[in-house]
Each structure stands twice: as structure tokens, then as C-alpha cells.
Design an enzyme around this catalytic site. Structure first.
Site, PDB file in Angstrom:
ATOM      1  N   GLY A  55      11.214  33.960  10.453  1.00  0.00           N
ATOM      2  CA  GLY A  55      10.387  34.053  11.655  1.00  0.00           C
ATOM      3  C   GLY A  55       9.098  34.820  11.414  1.00  0.00           C
ATOM      4  N   LEU A  75      29.046  37.306  11.815  1.00  0.00           N
ATOM      5  CA  LEU A  75      28.708  37.932  13.091  1.00  0.00           C
ATOM      6  C   LEU A  75      29.325  37.226  14.296  1.00  0.00           C
ATOM      7  CD1 LEU A  75      26.875  40.053  14.513  1.00  0.00           C
ATOM      8  CD2 LEU A  75      25.214  38.230  14.768  1.00  0.00           C
ATOM      9  N   ASP A 112      14.204  41.288  -1.891  1.00  0.00           N
ATOM     10  CA  ASP A 112      13.299  41.116  -3.037  1.00  0.00           C
ATOM     11  C   ASP A 112      11.946  41.804  -2.818  1.00  0.00           C
ATOM     12  OD1 ASP A 112      15.300  39.589  -4.199  1.00  0.00           O
ATOM     13  OD2 ASP A 112      14.490  37.706  -3.443  1.00  0.00           O
ATOM     14  N   PHE A 118      22.271  42.808  27.201  1.00  0.00           N
ATOM     15  CA  PHE A 118      22.566  43.216  25.829  1.00  0.00           C
ATOM     16  C   PHE A 118      22.726  44.730  25.831  1.00  0.00           C
ATOM     17  CE2 PHE A 118      21.749  40.973  21.616  1.00  0.00           C
ATOM     18  CZ  PHE A 118      22.370  39.808  22.002  1.00  0.00           C
ATOM     19  N   HIS A 133      27.012  46.205  12.603  1.00  0.00           N
ATOM     20  CA  HIS A 133      27.248  45.533  13.881  1.00  0.00           C
ATOM     21  C   HIS A 133      28.716  45.723  14.237  1.00  0.00           C
ATOM     22  CE1 HIS A 133      27.398  42.571  17.028  1.00  0.00           C
ATOM     23  NE2 HIS A 133      26.094  42.417  16.937  1.00  0.00           N
ATOM     24  N   GLN A 182      22.218  49.257  10.024  1.00  0.00           N
ATOM     25  CA  GLN A 182      23.014  48.996  11.223  1.00  0.00           C
ATOM     26  C   GLN A 182      24.306  48.278  10.874  1.00  0.00           C
ATOM     27  OE1 GLN A 182      21.672  46.156  14.575  1.00  0.00           O
ATOM     28  NE2 GLN A 182      21.746  48.211  15.424  1.00  0.00           N
ATOM     29  N   GLU A 186      26.525  40.085  19.933  1.00  0.00           N
ATOM     30  CA  GLU A 186      26.637  40.983  21.077  1.00  0.00           C
ATOM     31  C   GLU A 186      26.615  40.189  22.390  1.00  0.00           C
ATOM     32  OE1 GLU A 186      24.327  44.421  20.330  1.00  0.00           O
ATOM     33  OE2 GLU A 186      23.766  44.637  22.421  1.00  0.00           O
ATOM     34  N   GLY A 191       7.356  35.416   8.470  1.00  0.00           N
ATOM     35  CA  GLY A 191       6.416  34.690   7.614  1.00  0.00           C
ATOM     36  C   GLY A 191       5.845  33.463   8.323  1.00  0.00           C
ATOM     37  N   HIS A 242      24.711  44.743   9.120  1.00  0.00           N
ATOM     38  CA  HIS A 242      23.981  43.696   9.826  1.00  0.00           C
ATOM     39  C   HIS A 242      22.476  43.745   9.593  1.00  0.00           C
ATOM     40  CE1 HIS A 242      23.215  40.798  12.922  1.00  0.00           C
ATOM     41  NE2 HIS A 242      22.616  41.650  13.733  1.00  0.00           N
ATOM     42  N   ARG A 266      18.663  49.973  15.723  1.00  0.00           N
ATOM     43  CA  ARG A 266      17.939  48.900  16.424  1.00  0.00           C
ATOM     44  C   ARG A 266      18.741  48.403  17.618  1.00  0.00           C
ATOM     45  NH1 ARG A 266      18.077  43.156  16.295  1.00  0.00           N
ATOM     46  NH2 ARG A 266      19.580  43.008  14.599  1.00  0.00           N
ATOM     47  N   GLY A 289       7.829  34.467   2.174  1.00  0.00           N
ATOM     48  CA  GLY A 289       8.914  34.415   3.141  1.00  0.00           C
ATOM     49  C   GLY A 289       8.585  33.429   4.244  1.00  0.00           C
ATOM     50  N   ALA A 290       9.590  32.620   4.589  1.00  0.00           N
ATOM     51  CA  ALA A 290       9.395  31.605   5.621  1.00  0.00           C
ATOM     52  C   ALA A 290      10.430  31.773   6.726  1.00  0.00           C
ATOM     53  CB  ALA A 290       9.479  30.220   4.998  1.00  0.00           C
ATOM     54  N   SER A 293      14.872  42.535  17.013  1.00  0.00           N
ATOM     55  CA  SER A 293      14.328  42.159  15.697  1.00  0.00           C
ATOM     56  C   SER A 293      13.531  40.868  15.791  1.00  0.00           C
ATOM     57  CB  SER A 293      15.424  42.017  14.651  1.00  0.00           C
ATOM     58  OG  SER A 293      14.824  41.548  13.468  1.00  0.00           O
ATOM     59  N   LEU A 294      14.064  39.895  16.516  1.00  0.00           N
ATOM     60  CA  LEU A 294      13.300  38.650  16.669  1.00  0.00           C
ATOM     61  C   LEU A 294      11.945  38.970  17.291  1.00  0.00           C
ATOM     62  CD1 LEU A 294      16.016  36.069  17.818  1.00  0.00           C
ATOM     63  CD2 LEU A 294      14.920  36.244  15.583  1.00  0.00           C
ATOM     64  N   GLU A 346      11.928  42.001   8.817  1.00  0.00           N
ATOM     65  CA  GLU A 346      13.003  42.944   8.506  1.00  0.00           C
ATOM     66  C   GLU A 346      12.710  43.757   7.247  1.00  0.00           C
ATOM     67  OE1 GLU A 346      16.987  41.471   9.117  1.00  0.00           O
ATOM     68  OE2 GLU A 346      17.850  43.164   8.009  1.00  0.00           O
ATOM     69  N   ARG A 356      24.582  49.787  19.531  1.00  0.00           N
ATOM     70  CA  ARG A 356      25.470  49.302  18.458  1.00  0.00           C
ATOM     71  C   ARG A 356      26.100  50.400  17.611  1.00  0.00           C
ATOM     72  NH1 ARG A 356      22.015  44.000  16.532  1.00  0.00           N
ATOM     73  NH2 ARG A 356      22.626  42.782  18.350  1.00  0.00           N
TER      74      ARG A 356
HETATM   75  C1  FAD Z   1      23.810  36.576  11.791  1.00  0.00           C
HETATM   76  C2  FAD Z   1      22.604  37.282  12.360  1.00  0.00           C
HETATM   77  C3  FAD Z   1      22.334  37.208  13.713  1.00  0.00           C
HETATM   78  C4  FAD Z   1      21.222  37.853  14.237  1.00  0.00           C
HETATM   79  N1  FAD Z   1      20.971  37.755  15.582  1.00  0.00           N
HETATM   80  C5  FAD Z   1      19.862  38.342  16.091  1.00  0.00           C
HETATM   81  C6  FAD Z   1      19.519  38.188  17.462  1.00  0.00           C
HETATM   82  O1  FAD Z   1      20.192  37.496  18.229  1.00  0.00           O
HETATM   83  N2  FAD Z   1      18.414  38.807  17.920  1.00  0.00           N
HETATM   84  C7  FAD Z   1      17.605  39.559  17.117  1.00  0.00           C
HETATM   85  O2  FAD Z   1      16.610  40.089  17.598  1.00  0.00           O
HETATM   86  N3  FAD Z   1      17.906  39.704  15.804  1.00  0.00           N
HETATM   87  C8  FAD Z   1      19.002  39.109  15.283  1.00  0.00           C
HETATM   88  N4  FAD Z   1      19.276  39.250  13.948  1.00  0.00           N
HETATM   89  C9  FAD Z   1      18.299  39.907  13.081  1.00  0.00           C
HETATM   90  C10 FAD Z   1      17.124  38.970  12.827  1.00  0.00           C
HETATM   91  O3  FAD Z   1      17.557  37.642  12.870  1.00  0.00           O
HETATM   92  C11 FAD Z   1      16.474  39.227  11.481  1.00  0.00           C
HETATM   93  O4  FAD Z   1      16.196  40.583  11.340  1.00  0.00           O
HETATM   94  C12 FAD Z   1      15.173  38.447  11.363  1.00  0.00           C
HETATM   95  O5  FAD Z   1      15.373  37.087  11.688  1.00  0.00           O
HETATM   96  C13 FAD Z   1      14.559  38.577   9.990  1.00  0.00           C
HETATM   97  O6  FAD Z   1      13.435  37.726   9.917  1.00  0.00           O
HETATM   98  P1  FAD Z   1      12.455  37.775   8.674  1.00  0.00           P
HETATM   99  O7  FAD Z   1      11.433  36.713   8.906  1.00  0.00           O
HETATM  100  O8  FAD Z   1      12.003  39.154   8.453  1.00  0.00           O
HETATM  101  O9  FAD Z   1      13.359  37.392   7.425  1.00  0.00           O
HETATM  102  P2  FAD Z   1      14.291  36.135   7.097  1.00  0.00           P
HETATM  103  O10 FAD Z   1      14.479  35.222   8.234  1.00  0.00           O
HETATM  104  O11 FAD Z   1      15.496  36.683   6.443  1.00  0.00           O
HETATM  105  O12 FAD Z   1      13.432  35.332   6.028  1.00  0.00           O
HETATM  106  C14 FAD Z   1      13.172  35.842   4.737  1.00  0.00           C
HETATM  107  C15 FAD Z   1      12.367  34.824   3.972  1.00  0.00           C
HETATM  108  O13 FAD Z   1      11.941  35.368   2.743  1.00  0.00           O
HETATM  109  C16 FAD Z   1      12.145  34.443   1.710  1.00  0.00           C
HETATM  110  N5  FAD Z   1      12.309  35.215   0.471  1.00  0.00           N
HETATM  111  C17 FAD Z   1      13.016  36.346   0.280  1.00  0.00           C
HETATM  112  N6  FAD Z   1      12.885  36.762  -0.984  1.00  0.00           N
HETATM  113  C18 FAD Z   1      12.070  35.878  -1.605  1.00  0.00           C
HETATM  114  C19 FAD Z   1      11.568  35.760  -2.922  1.00  0.00           C
HETATM  115  N7  FAD Z   1      11.858  36.639  -3.869  1.00  0.00           N
HETATM  116  N8  FAD Z   1      10.779  34.689  -3.203  1.00  0.00           N
HETATM  117  C20 FAD Z   1      10.473  33.774  -2.260  1.00  0.00           C
HETATM  118  N9  FAD Z   1      10.925  33.841  -0.998  1.00  0.00           N
HETATM  119  C21 FAD Z   1      11.714  34.886  -0.677  1.00  0.00           C
HETATM  120  C22 FAD Z   1      13.383  33.677   2.118  1.00  0.00           C
HETATM  121  O14 FAD Z   1      13.435  32.433   1.469  1.00  0.00           O
HETATM  122  C23 FAD Z   1      13.123  33.533   3.621  1.00  0.00           C
HETATM  123  O15 FAD Z   1      12.279  32.442   3.844  1.00  0.00           O
HETATM  124  C24 FAD Z   1      20.387  38.601  13.400  1.00  0.00           C
HETATM  125  C25 FAD Z   1      20.646  38.677  12.044  1.00  0.00           C
HETATM  126  C26 FAD Z   1      21.760  38.040  11.529  1.00  0.00           C
HETATM  127  C27 FAD Z   1      22.037  38.203  10.063  1.00  0.00           C
END
Ligand code: FAD
Length: 603
Positions: free
Chosen positions: A26, A261, A230, A128, A251, A249, A264, A28, A362, A407, A23-24, A412-413, A396, A295
């Protein structure tokens, strides 16, 4: 574009690394950065180009008690998060996260994240939902923002930092499954190169899952189409549990009928929700904080207005988010992305007209159970939570649990960065104590059989020229079942019905063969792998939700409307074998601060 992979060959092409970060987003990126910085041989794997990960879409911001606008304190943030979680969040984890928040944001500032600024040059912070000063008194301004594109700014800065330090990145590689050796230890990962369909094995004794959410189990959702859970599927197939899967959640403000989205931040900047009578109805549900309630509370209020006939539009199926009273410059400078979304998908300029909105799925509060160090944990035969050696999860996809049953926006960020960094620290320490290179023999066919991955590869080789049912329609049916049966409001009957439908869909999925175009397209195979994961997660959700006979946070049961701390102040753990559920207690003992005892949640 496809080549037939040579799955019968005894060995796949293999590379080995000290750490694999799957995962790449935030989570990862932050972990990989810390590991590369420490000089470890790390590979980060992403099924999409890294900066297309869903983190890029985060709008509103990231919470930290910097106190730039109103006075603030990490312990107030901690209180708000615990209350927001409807007391299901683990208080030691929440304390840890809130204490680290300011440092995490300062670090981002130094990485080059272009935060919006106040007149005095300090980082801009907005109001918020669910945020307060002094344990529930006035509204706090705690969410640090780069306009309404905070995730975009964070993800690109982290990517640049990883490139600068030379992290190895496998982009557009799909991770299928974890591989365990015959001692049952984490040994690697089977991946598919999405470009040419070739499978290979990445070997490592340390695997960090950061695969993001799975909002695609619902029809209307704010998530990217890649958010198919996954990592959760891999964990279930490895016989490990998922935690708190009943908590999703919704939204409050998704674009009506479409699901994207509207952050908020729109209400944080002063936007107001109105029903068909033009009434600002939130005052009836949360008299004190109104539109900035938590929320789950706002989503239920909107669903209730619509159910009781006060919805807008010809079908009466949405409410309006009114920003027209705001200063035009505020909308243009602080909410440019929201305005774009509204103009693009609805043809509505929020400067002049209110935006039609309705709740949309969401975020998943549940996920892969971990401890504070990001180590995946599983109950042993005595029920003690024990780390699975070498396996980590953050972001996440993980459940640590800082969000409990609901949440707070902006948390989450924070979660993904705090625990991304912490898991990396833990892995780095483990690597330093290990003698030399990790002990990795080339994995044999037996290891692959044991991990079930070879069977799965073979399964999606089969093809047919005629398809009664295809993957796409199965996915849509699953999403509709989940929305009807397990949405904002649910009850025993609706969930039982969803479960029956899911079981039929699962049977259909087992019977589907991929289309024969003379060959099987890689993307079709990918969709099959993803749908297997989504189905498994949908089932985990319904089973966990059916068992929990109370309403708490985002889990709102019409047939059990009260929170029941006597019986249900506990986390669920779902195992797919036999759809078994076990429970573990909530941590109500922070390390430094006095505990916050559960009480009624009023906004
Ligand atoms: C529209 C939207 C707005 C949001 N706004 C906010 C906000 O303002 N503030 C806040 O705190 N939170 C917010 N959130 C929530 C927050 O952004 C996410 O929960 C968080 O960014 C998830 O980060 P992550 O690194 O866990 O996963 P992600 O950013 O989803 O990254 C997942 C990574 O895993 C990789 N991956 C997945 N499965 C596989 C696989 N099988 N093989 C290889 N790679 C794979 C993908 O390629 C990707 O690189 C928002 C969410 C959404 C949807």
C-alpha cells in the site's frame, strides 16, 4: 534456474529513473501513483508480484473519523492513537495523520475500493480496540471496512490505478542494497532479477523504501514469508540507525499454534475471549472496554491466563475466541475471511464453535526513522535530526512515529497511505526545483566497493556440496530464540540468552555456503540475503529492548513492570556498528491541537 552473474565485469547493466520506489504494498503503490500522476519517471520494484504484497492480507480496516455510525472527530482519533502509543508516538505526526484520514478514505472510495456499506449507502465503519468518542468516553466506530478483506480491496484498486497511469514496475526483482556515490549521496540500488539471477543497477537520486515489516523474526507471526525487513537491513548496512526496535506488536488473536491472524474485527463485531473456565476474562483486565482494549493489553491478558493455568486444550496453551452468540449472517457477511481461516487451519466453524487463539507477532512499531515528509533522518554530530539527502521511507518499514510503543488496529493502513502520499509530494517538489535531469554519472566499481554490495554478491556465490547447517534451520533457530527471549513478556535474563544465541547464529551464518546443485539456485541466494536482514533486525531488537529498563506499550518487562516517563519518554536509535544506542526526545507538541500530557493508561 540460474545463470552465473558476471560480477567481475566493471559495469552492470544500468537503467536510471527520477525516483525508485522499493516495495509495491500500500505504501509503495500510493507513493508511485502520486509520482506517476505528476509525470515523473518512476520505477516501482517488488520481490513478489505486486498484489501479493502483505497489504493484501489486511483484514479489519482503515481508521478515519468519518462519523458514519457514531459521531466522531479527528482529534478524538488523535487522542486514542497517542494513548494507544503509550505516549511514545510523536504528537505532531499523529495529528497530521488523523487530520488527513477522511480525505485518504474518500480518495480510496474514488479509486474504486469496494467498501462495505451501511443501509444509507455510506461507508461501513466498525468498532476496533482503543477507539473512543470524546477523549475516552464511549466506544467509537471508526474503522472503514470492505468486509474483512480491506487490504485486498485497497491494494488491488491502487494497482489498477498504477497500471492505468503506466507506472514502470520491476516485478520479482530483489533489491539488495543502496548504492552511495563517493560523495556519500544516494545514487542507486543493486537489484537481482529473481527469474534469471542477473544483477543490475537502477540509478536514481531519489529512493523511497516501502519494503514493509519484518515479523518473520518471530516463530509465530501473522506476516507473509516475504516480510523480512530488507529495507531495514539496507539502512543498517548504510550506517544509518533504526528507531524504537524494542516495540513489536503481538496480536492477541492468532490461530493457536500456527500464528495466522484472526482480525480484531471479530471482537469488533462482538466476539468474546474466554478461558478454560468459560469466563469472559477481559473484564478483569480492562473493566470498561473489556475485549476491545488496546492490543498490548489484550495480548498480555491472554498470556497471563495461560501462565496462571486457565488456558484451554490438552496443553492449556490457548484461549477461545467465542463468536457463537453472534448472528450467523453477521459472521458470513462481515467476517467471511475469518471463517475461512478458522475452517481451513483448524477445521472449526466459528458459527458453531469458538476459535482457539494465542498472541502472535503482528507488526513492528519501530523502523527507519523519518520526518513527516518521509525523509529518512539521522542525528548529525550535534545530535540534530538531519534528513539523508535523497533517501525516503514510508509504510511499515518506517518509523515516523505515529504508533509509538503500541499501534491501534486500523492505523497502519492509514499510516502507509498518508505518508506514502506525503513522501511522494515531497519528492515531486524536490524534483521540480532540481535543474533538468539529476546528475548521475555511471557508477564505478569504487562506488560499489564503498557500498559493500559487490562483496555481498560475491559472498553468496560460494557453494558447497555438504552442509552441516543450512539457511532454513538457522532461520528457525533465530525465530525460536526471539520468541523465547523477546516475546510478549521479557526480562534481562531471557534477552541476554537470546542475544548469545543470536551471536552464535550469526557466526554460523557467516560459515554457511549455499548448496551446490551444479549451480546456486536464485531462491536460495535470496533466502540468504533475507536471513542476513532478519538477523540484523533481531539483534537490533534485543539490544534496544535490553537497554530500555521499563515497560511501555508492547515492551513488557517482568523485571521493570512500570512505565518510567522520567527516564524513558524517548525514542531509541540503534546503529549496528558497535551495537550503539542513542536516544531522541518524543515530540509532545502538535501543531494545532493542545498537547496530550502522558498519564496512566487505563481501558
Ligand atoms: C494478516 C495481517 C492483517 C492486517 N490487518 C490490518 C488491518 O486490518 N488494518 C491495518 O491498518 N493494518 C493491518 N495490518 C498491517 C498492515 O497491513 C501493514 O502494516 C501494511 O499493509 C504494510 O504495508 P507496506 O506497504 O508498508 O508493506 P507491504 O504491504 O508488506 O509491502 C512490502 C513491499 O515491499 C516489497 N519488498 C520488500 N523487500 C523487498 C526487496 N528486497 N526487494 C524488492 N521488493 C521488496 C515487497 O515485494 C512488497 O511489495 C495487517 C497486517 C497483517 C500481516
Amino acid at each position: 534456474m540460474s545463470t552465473t552473474p558476471n560480477i567481475d565485469a566493471p559495469k552492470f547493466k544500468t537503467e536510471s529513473y527520477e525516483v525508485l520506489v522499493v516495495g509495491a504494498g500500500g505504501a509503495g503503490m500510493r507513493a508511485a501513483l502520486a509520482l506517476t500522476q505528476e509525470g515523473h519517471r518512476v520505477a516501482m520494484i517488488s520481490k513478489v508480484f505486486p498484489t501479493r504484497s502483505h497489504t493484501v492480507a489486511a483484514q479489519g480496516g482503515i481508521n478515519a473519523a468519518l462519523g458514519n455510525v457514531t459521531s466522531d472527530d479527528w482529534s478524538w482519533h488523535m487522542y486514542d492513537t497517542i494513548k494507544g502509543s503509550d505516549y511514545l508516538g510523536d504528537q505532531d505526526a499523529i495529528e497530521f495523520m488523523c487530520q488527513q484520514a477522511s480525505e485518504i478514505v474518500r480518495e480510496l472510495d474514488h479509486f474504486g475500493v469496494p467498501f462495505s456499506r451501511l443501509e444509507n449507502g455510506k461507508i461501513y465503519q466498525r468498532a476496533f480496540g482503543g477507539q473512543s468518542q470524546n477523549f475516552g468516553e464511549q466506544q467509537a466506530y471508526r474503522t472503514c471496512a470492505a468486509a474483512d478483506r480491506t487490504g485486498h480491496a485497497i491494494l488491488h484498486s491502487l494497482y489498477q490505478q498504477n497500471i492505468r497511469l503506466g507506472t514502470t514496475i520491476y516485478e520479482e526483482y530483489y533489491a539488495l542494497d543502496l548504492i552511495f556515490d563517493q560523495q556519500g549521496e544516494v545514487a542507486g540500488l543493486m537489484v537481482m532479477n529473481i527469474h534469471n539471477g542477473e544483477y543490475s543497477i537502477l540509478q536514481s537520486r531519489h529512493i523511497l523504501l516501502a519494503t514493509g515489516g519484518a515479523g518473520q523474526i518471530f516463530r509465530n507471526n501473522t506476516n507473509a514469508s516475504i516480510n523480512t525487513g530488507d529495507g531495514l537491513g539496507m539502512v543498517l548496512r548504510a550506517g544509518l540507525p533504526l528507531q524504537d526496535m524494542e516495540f513489536w506488536q503481538f496480536h492477541p488473536t492468532g490461530v493457536a499454534g500456527k500464528g495466522m491472524l484472526i482480525s480484531e474485527a471479530a471482537r469488533g463485531e462482538g466476539g468474546v475471549l474466554r478461558n478454560a473456565l468459560g469466563e469472559p476474562f477481559m473484564q478483569n483486565y480492562a473493566p470498561k472496554v473489556k475485549d476491545l482494549a488496546s492490543r498490548d493489553v489484550v495480548a498480555r491478558a491472554i498470556a497471563t491466563e495461560v501462565q496462571q493455568g486457565r488456558g484451554c486444550g490438552p496443553e492449556g496453551d490457548f484461549v477461545l475466541l467465542d463468536l457463537t452468540h453472534l448472528d450467523t449472517d453477521t459472521i458470513k457477511q462481515r467476517l467471511p475471511g475469518i471463517r475461512d481461516i478458522s475452517l481451513t487451519f483448524l477445521g472449526v466453524d466459528p458459527v458453531e464453535q469458538p476459535i482457539p487463539t494465542f498472541p502472535t507477532c503482528h507488526y513492528m512499531m519501530g523502523g527507519i526513522p523519518t520526518n513527516l515528509n518521509g525523509q529518512v533522518v539521522c542525528p548529525d554530530s550535534q545530535g540534530k535530526q538531519t534528513p539523508v539527502k535523497g533517501l525516503f521511507a514510508v509504510g511499515e518499514c518506517a518509523c515516523v512515529s505515529v504508533h509509538g510503543a503500541n499501534r491501534l488496529g486500523g492505523n497502519s493502513l492509514l499510516d502507509i497511505l498518508v505518508f506514502g502520499r506525503q513522501a511522494a509530494k515531497t519528492i515531486s517538489q524536490q524534483l521540480q526545483t532540481e535543474q533538468g535531469q539529476p546528475n548521475l554519472n555511471n557508477l564505478s566499481l569504487d562506488d560499489l566497493e564503498l557500498s559493500g554490495v559487490r562483496k555481498r554478491i560475491q559472498r553468496w556465490q560460494s557453494k558447497t556440496s555438504y552442509q552441516e547447517e543450512n539457511l532454513h534451520s538457522l532461520k528457525q533457530k533465530m525465530q525460536r530464540s526471539m520468541e523465547r527471549g523477546c516475546g510478549v513478556f521479557r526480562n534481562q535474563q531471557s534477552m541476554q540468552h537470546a542475544l548469545q544465541e543470536l551471536e552464535q547464529l550469526e557466526t554460523s551464518l557467516q560459515q554457511v555456503n549455499l548448496r551446490d546443485h551444479g549451480k546456486v539456485f536464485n531462491l536460495e541466494r535470496l533466502a540468504a540475503y533475507e536471513l542476513e536482514n532478519l538477523m540484523a533486525i533481531a539483534k537490533a531488537t534485543v539490544h534496544s529492548a535490553l537497554a530500555r529498563t521499563e515497560s511501555r506499550g508492547a515492551h513488557s518487562r517482568i523485571d521493570f513492570q512500570q512505565r518510567d516517563d522520567t527516564h524513558w519518554l524517548k525514542h531509541s536509535l540503534y546503529f549496528s556498528a558497535g551495537d550503539r544506542l542513542v536516544y531522541k526526545s518524543v515530540n509532545l507538541s502538535p501543531n494545532q491541537h493542545a498537547p496530550f500530557t502522558p498519564k496512566a493508561r487505563v481501558y
